[in-house]
Design a protein around this motif. Sequence first.
Motif, PDB file in Angstrom:
ATOM      1  N   MET A  68      34.183  27.080  37.611  1.00 33.40           N
ATOM      2  CA  MET A  68      34.245  26.639  36.209  1.00 33.40           C
ATOM      3  C   MET A  68      35.588  26.969  35.559  1.00 33.40           C
ATOM      4  O   MET A  68      35.750  26.794  34.358  1.00 33.40           O
ATOM      5  CB  MET A  68      33.100  27.269  35.426  1.00 33.40           C
ATOM      6  CG  MET A  68      31.739  26.789  35.926  1.00 33.40           C
ATOM      7  SD  MET A  68      30.346  27.661  35.205  1.00 33.40           S
ATOM      8  CE  MET A  68      30.591  27.391  33.477  1.00 33.40           C
ATOM      9  N   HIS A  69      36.535  27.460  36.364  1.00 30.84           N
ATOM     10  CA  HIS A  69      37.881  27.798  35.893  1.00 30.84           C
ATOM     11  C   HIS A  69      37.831  28.797  34.727  1.00 30.84           C
ATOM     12  O   HIS A  69      38.440  28.593  33.669  1.00 30.84           O
ATOM     13  CB  HIS A  69      38.668  26.546  35.491  1.00 30.84           C
ATOM     14  CG  HIS A  69      40.136  26.792  35.450  1.00 30.84           C
ATOM     15  ND1 HIS A  69      40.934  26.606  36.540  1.00 30.84           N
ATOM     16  CD2 HIS A  69      40.946  27.229  34.461  1.00 30.84           C
ATOM     17  CE1 HIS A  69      42.177  26.904  36.214  1.00 30.84           C
ATOM     18  NE2 HIS A  69      42.211  27.287  34.949  1.00 30.84           N
ATOM     19  N   THR A  70      37.067  29.887  34.931  1.00 32.14           N
ATOM     20  CA  THR A  70      36.971  30.930  33.911  1.00 32.14           C
ATOM     21  C   THR A  70      37.418  32.266  34.496  1.00 32.14           C
ATOM     22  O   THR A  70      37.607  32.409  35.702  1.00 32.14           O
ATOM     23  CB  THR A  70      35.528  31.067  33.380  1.00 32.14           C
ATOM     24  OG1 THR A  70      34.660  31.412  34.460  1.00 32.14           O
ATOM     25  CG2 THR A  70      35.059  29.780  32.722  1.00 32.14           C
ATOM     26  N   PHE A  71      37.553  33.237  33.640  1.00 38.43           N
ATOM     27  CA  PHE A  71      37.956  34.584  34.024  1.00 38.43           C
ATOM     28  C   PHE A  71      36.817  35.267  34.774  1.00 38.43           C
ATOM     29  O   PHE A  71      35.659  35.200  34.349  1.00 38.43           O
ATOM     30  CB  PHE A  71      38.316  35.389  32.771  1.00 38.43           C
ATOM     31  CG  PHE A  71      38.959  36.702  33.063  1.00 38.43           C
ATOM     32  CD1 PHE A  71      40.323  36.773  33.280  1.00 38.43           C
ATOM     33  CD2 PHE A  71      38.199  37.857  33.145  1.00 38.43           C
ATOM     34  CE1 PHE A  71      40.925  37.992  33.554  1.00 38.43           C
ATOM     35  CE2 PHE A  71      38.792  39.071  33.427  1.00 38.43           C
ATOM     36  CZ  PHE A  71      40.160  39.138  33.632  1.00 38.43           C
ATOM     37  N   LEU A  84      40.057  45.377  28.754  1.00 40.00           N
ATOM     38  CA  LEU A  84      40.339  44.022  29.222  1.00 40.00           C
ATOM     39  C   LEU A  84      40.412  43.048  28.055  1.00 40.00           C
ATOM     40  O   LEU A  84      41.302  42.203  27.978  1.00 40.00           O
ATOM     41  CB  LEU A  84      39.264  43.587  30.215  1.00 40.00           C
ATOM     42  CG  LEU A  84      39.480  42.286  30.948  1.00 40.00           C
ATOM     43  CD1 LEU A  84      40.781  42.298  31.735  1.00 40.00           C
ATOM     44  CD2 LEU A  84      38.307  42.030  31.884  1.00 40.00           C
ATOM     45  N   ASP A  85      39.486  43.195  27.116  1.00 42.98           N
ATOM     46  CA  ASP A  85      39.487  42.333  25.928  1.00 42.98           C
ATOM     47  C   ASP A  85      40.774  42.523  25.135  1.00 42.98           C
ATOM     48  O   ASP A  85      41.370  41.556  24.678  1.00 42.98           O
ATOM     49  CB  ASP A  85      38.262  42.641  25.074  1.00 42.98           C
ATOM     50  CG  ASP A  85      38.076  41.636  23.957  1.00 42.98           C
ATOM     51  OD1 ASP A  85      38.183  40.419  24.231  1.00 42.98           O
ATOM     52  OD2 ASP A  85      37.826  42.058  22.808  1.00 42.98           O
ATOM     53  N   ASP A  86      41.212  43.774  24.990  1.00 40.38           N
ATOM     54  CA  ASP A  86      42.471  44.045  24.287  1.00 40.38           C
ATOM     55  C   ASP A  86      43.646  43.385  24.997  1.00 40.38           C
ATOM     56  O   ASP A  86      44.511  42.799  24.359  1.00 40.38           O
ATOM     57  CB  ASP A  86      42.714  45.554  24.178  1.00 40.38           C
ATOM     58  CG  ASP A  86      41.776  46.231  23.201  1.00 40.38           C
ATOM     59  OD1 ASP A  86      41.124  45.522  22.389  1.00 40.38           O
ATOM     60  OD2 ASP A  86      41.676  47.479  23.250  1.00 40.38           O
ATOM     61  N   LEU A  87      43.662  43.490  26.323  1.00 40.54           N
ATOM     62  CA  LEU A  87      44.743  42.899  27.104  1.00 40.54           C
ATOM     63  C   LEU A  87      44.774  41.385  26.932  1.00 40.54           C
ATOM     64  O   LEU A  87      45.813  40.796  26.633  1.00 40.54           O
ATOM     65  CB  LEU A  87      44.580  43.246  28.588  1.00 40.54           C
ATOM     66  CG  LEU A  87      45.502  42.491  29.549  1.00 40.54           C
ATOM     67  CD1 LEU A  87      46.923  43.018  29.444  1.00 40.54           C
ATOM     68  CD2 LEU A  87      44.987  42.574  30.970  1.00 40.54           C
ATOM     69  N   ILE A  88      43.645  40.757  27.093  1.00 38.40           N
ATOM     70  CA  ILE A  88      43.570  39.297  27.072  1.00 38.40           C
ATOM     71  C   ILE A  88      43.853  38.729  25.687  1.00 38.40           C
ATOM     72  O   ILE A  88      44.503  37.699  25.547  1.00 38.40           O
ATOM     73  CB  ILE A  88      42.196  38.824  27.590  1.00 38.40           C
ATOM     74  CG1 ILE A  88      42.103  39.096  29.090  1.00 38.40           C
ATOM     75  CG2 ILE A  88      41.971  37.354  27.308  1.00 38.40           C
ATOM     76  CD1 ILE A  88      40.745  38.832  29.689  1.00 38.40           C
TER      77      ILE A  88
END
Length: 146
Positions: A68-71, A84-88
Motif C-alpha cells: 500500500m506504499h505506506t510506512f 518516530l512521530d517527531d522525526l517524521i
Amino acid sequence: MAERIGEPPKGVGYPVWAWHTWEFERKAPDPDSAAFLRRTEEKVLFTLEIPDNRVVLTDFDAWQGVMMHTFVSAAETEEEFAALDDLISGLSEDEFEAEIVASWENVFLTDPVENAYITRGKFVQATFWEIRKEYVKETAVLPANA
C-alpha cells in the motif's frame, strides 16, 4: 530475494510463496479457513523444510504496508512511536518518501512481538525459488470444498 538468498536457478521466473508462521506458531493455517481459497478440485498441501539460507521470511502484515506504499514501523513502545512521530513530522515530502521506502526493510523483522503498539511475527510468509524433493516432509490431498 536475490540480495538475500541469491539469484533464481536457471529457468525459474517467479518465487514460491508459503506460510511459515500462523498465529505465532510454526504451522499452516487450517486448509478450510478463510486464509485459503475455496477449492473447486483436489489440491496438494506440502509441508516443507527448507534451509534458512534458501528462504526469505517476511511479516505478512508488514508486507501489506509495502503493497500500500505506506510506512512500516519497527517501533515497539510508546516512546519509540513518539520519537518516530517527531522525526517524521519534520520531514519534507521527498524526505518522507525516502523514509517510507527505507522503512520497508522492517518487513524482515519477524521475531514475535505483541503489545498495545505492534503485533509482529504473528503471520510470517516464506518465499523461495524452488521446491526440491528433499524439502518435502509431508503431503496431504485436500478435497474440493466449494
